[in-house]
Design a protein around this motif. Sequence first.
Motif, short mmCIF file in Angstrom:
data_model
loop_
_atom_site.label_atom_id
_atom_site.label_comp_id
_atom_site.label_asym_id
_atom_site.label_seq_id
_atom_site.Cartn_x
_atom_site.Cartn_y
_atom_site.Cartn_z
N GLU A 1 -6.85 -3.24 12.02
CA GLU A 1 -5.64 -3.26 12.35
C GLU A 1 -4.65 -4.24 11.65
N VAL A 2 -5.06 -5.09 11.04
CA VAL A 2 -4.48 -6.01 10.30
C VAL A 2 -4.17 -5.32 8.80
N TRP A 3 -4.88 -4.30 8.52
CA TRP A 3 -4.53 -3.39 7.37
C TRP A 3 -3.13 -2.54 7.60
N SER A 4 -3.37 -1.87 8.96
CA SER A 4 -2.33 -1.25 9.33
C SER A 4 -1.01 -1.80 9.30
N PHE A 5 -1.02 -3.06 9.92
CA PHE A 5 0.20 -4.05 10.13
C PHE A 5 0.71 -4.23 8.66
N LEU A 6 -0.08 -4.74 7.63
CA LEU A 6 0.55 -5.40 6.45
C LEU A 6 0.70 -4.14 5.43
N ILE A 7 0.04 -3.10 5.43
CA ILE A 7 0.25 -1.77 4.75
C ILE A 7 1.67 -1.27 5.08
N SER A 8 1.72 -0.84 6.53
CA SER A 8 3.01 -0.43 6.94
C SER A 8 4.13 -1.45 6.66
N LEU B 1 -6.35 -4.82 -1.01
CA LEU B 1 -5.44 -4.85 -2.02
C LEU B 1 -5.67 -3.46 -2.78
N LYS B 2 -6.82 -2.89 -2.77
CA LYS B 2 -6.88 -1.77 -3.76
C LYS B 2 -6.23 -0.69 -2.82
N LYS B 3 -6.58 -0.51 -1.25
CA LYS B 3 -5.86 0.15 -0.45
C LYS B 3 -4.41 0.34 -0.49
N LEU B 4 -3.99 -0.94 -0.41
CA LEU B 4 -2.36 -1.18 -0.40
C LEU B 4 -1.71 -0.72 -1.62
N ASN B 5 -2.24 -0.53 -2.91
CA ASN B 5 -1.78 -0.16 -4.12
C ASN B 5 -1.95 1.29 -4.33
N GLU B 6 -3.01 1.85 -3.79
CA GLU B 6 -3.20 3.23 -3.67
C GLU B 6 -2.18 3.87 -2.70
N ALA B 7 -2.01 3.32 -1.59
CA ALA B 7 -0.79 3.97 -0.80
C ALA B 7 0.41 3.78 -1.16
N VAL B 8 0.85 2.52 -1.86
CA VAL B 8 1.99 2.41 -2.35
C VAL B 8 2.48 3.44 -3.36
N ALA C 1 7.20 2.93 -7.69
CA ALA C 1 7.34 1.49 -7.35
C ALA C 1 6.61 0.65 -8.50
N LEU C 2 7.29 -0.75 -8.01
CA LEU C 2 6.53 -1.83 -8.86
C LEU C 2 5.79 -2.81 -7.63
N VAL C 3 4.40 -2.97 -8.19
CA VAL C 3 3.60 -3.92 -7.20
C VAL C 3 3.09 -5.04 -8.31
N ILE C 4 3.48 -6.13 -8.11
CA ILE C 4 3.17 -7.29 -9.16
C ILE C 4 2.28 -8.57 -8.48
N ALA C 5 1.50 -8.81 -9.26
CA ALA C 5 0.59 -9.69 -8.68
C ALA C 5 0.79 -11.29 -9.25
N GLU C 6 0.95 -12.00 -8.39
CA GLU C 6 0.98 -13.32 -8.75
C GLU C 6 -0.50 -13.99 -8.60
N LEU D 1 -7.65 -3.58 -9.57
CA LEU D 1 -7.07 -3.84 -8.22
C LEU D 1 -5.70 -2.85 -7.98
N GLY D 2 -5.18 -2.21 -8.85
CA GLY D 2 -4.16 -1.33 -8.84
C GLY D 2 -2.94 -1.74 -8.91
N PHE D 3 -2.55 -3.19 -9.37
CA PHE D 3 -1.23 -3.53 -9.49
C PHE D 3 -0.67 -2.95 -10.76
N ASP D 4 0.69 -3.10 -10.83
CA ASP D 4 1.35 -2.51 -12.22
C ASP D 4 1.46 -3.60 -13.25
#
Length: 633
Positions: A285-292, A344-351, A358-363, A380-383
């Motif tokens: 459910e935390v995944w759904s909350f954050l990726i959403s 993080l992998k699922k986040l970047n795949e979904a976005v 889209a740009l997804v940048i990792a600090e 990890l799938g970041f740009d």
Amino acid sequence: MSNLKAISGYDRYLFHEGRHFRSYRMLGAQQGERAGVKGVRFAVWAPNAREVMVVGDFNGWSGEDKMRRLKSSGIWELFVPGLEPGALYKYQIVSAAGDVREKADPYAFWAEVRPLSASRVFGLDGYRWGDSQWQGGERLTGGVNKPMAIYEVHLGSWRRKTDGSFYSYRELADELSDYAADMGFTHLELLPVAEHPFDASWGYQATGYYAPTSRYGSPDDFKYFVDRCHQKGLGVILDWVPGHFCKDDHGLRMFDGSPLFESGWPARAENQGWGTLNFDFGKPEVWSFLISNAMYWFDIFHIDGLRVDAVANMIYLDYGRQEGGEWLPNEHGGRENLDAIAFLKKLNEAVHYYYPRALVIAEESTAWPLVSRPVYLGGLGFDYKWNMGWMNDTLRYVSLDPIHRQWEHRLLTFSLLYAFSENFLLPLSHDEVVHGKKSLLDKMPGDYWQKFANLRAFFGYFMAHPGKKLLFMGGEFGQFSEWYEGRGLDWLLLEYELHSKLHGFTRELVRFYRDDSCLWENDDNWRGFEWIDCHDSRQSVISFLRRADNDEHTVVVTNFTPVVRHGYRIGVPEAGSYREVLNSDRAEFGGSGVTNDELRAEPQAWHSQPFSVVLTVPPLATVYIKREAMREE
């Protein structure tokens, strides 16, 4: 107005599986109609609550509006007829132990202005966008073969009004977008705009992940800000904090009387260094909350990218923790947070599935491999990944007195040993100009003139080094004092000559960078970079080539000492006339005026190049040189 259907079993299934990437359309306060009656459907995830009520200004903050728990789910729902946008509400939650607490809605789209903490009803879909050209393909994508010069901004302190109050989103939409576009920047990066209770957290400790902070206006006002940026040709990147959240009572902490968004293990949940709680990535459910939430900013606000904060804190269980009980290893005995890595992998795949540009940048500050490589290749799938090593090394180098720099020359050259192992972004961020670190200008050694000369030379080197660019506000005109979120930048400094000239230099430098494909077209591979001479430590001079796809090249020479180098020979790859195209020591930029006229390449091999030119290298300066025929072509 939409028809508010009952929350379906399939929606609930996806949410509890961690795969509902638009859960903001299911939970929270949704406006619409039910059986022909206008109102708001409230829905909240609180699986361990005994009872949940909606309280607000519409019912005297009483507990009379009780929610019903949906079958086989931890989701509670209630339809309240007649509510209008702007209505205030919270959830009154009775825990399993009988404790009563009032919580802001985790999915609230708007909130009261701090220190008040109630959520507000708000409709997401009423704004009429004017950025169709941008969305249709004219935008700069920020790809590895495109220029990217980011202006990092904290909205509350870029400017302040004379009475100390904030500029609104709409006021900033005009002033900030015009300014950044005039300076030549390609993107704005905003410190987090999610609702947060404490100004000095800069937005990195949030309570309302779905609510643009009400400090500067409404969610539609923020849409206007993004819209205006797009119309001015600027992309918008948001700093985003999916790793941890603040402990304020009205927020996510112990939401239903139990550790819901955080882990039940204190050694996993507590983030003692920051006084926050880490999200529990073992809960779907935390995944759904954050990726959403990530999708929400793209869907509803048309943003162009996310900069994900503190990735190292997410992927390492022992990050910032001591041995001996402060952290728990994973199931294999290691220190990697396997759940966070999978998230993080699922986040970047979904976005990237829904928003390929889209740009997804990792600090990310460690040596974790393949951060900016696709998930299907083991990454990890970041740009992009922030190049923290380059930042630390070069800022340490330029802070040294020039007489000592010859002994630390490796700090300039080491970054090229790993420059293409990731898609890097070079950050000169807010973190480097606070907490006693000094401003960029004040880091520079020497007298007043030398500080400016050092900074101009450094900026020239920064723009030419492989990697995309990020500069925090104030650096472009030489803010002397450290950044402080409680006041605006010292814009009055532009009335002083050297600050004004540095500002002009930064504008010309950024614009030159955008126009010269040599400086960005091959940012991710050795084709785009070649050392001319990386060994002249005694004189603290470096020189290198940047190349475009068509073999056009730009020669870069930086002198990190205040000594003019006369008769300085460097190798070049082709015959012909060369000419300075940018020189940070020009008088119009505040320099001493040491420049070069036409440079003729001689058939004398030098620095492993077939030809060479002899130039005068100005003091504390960076010079860009191009072959004249290339400039004419």
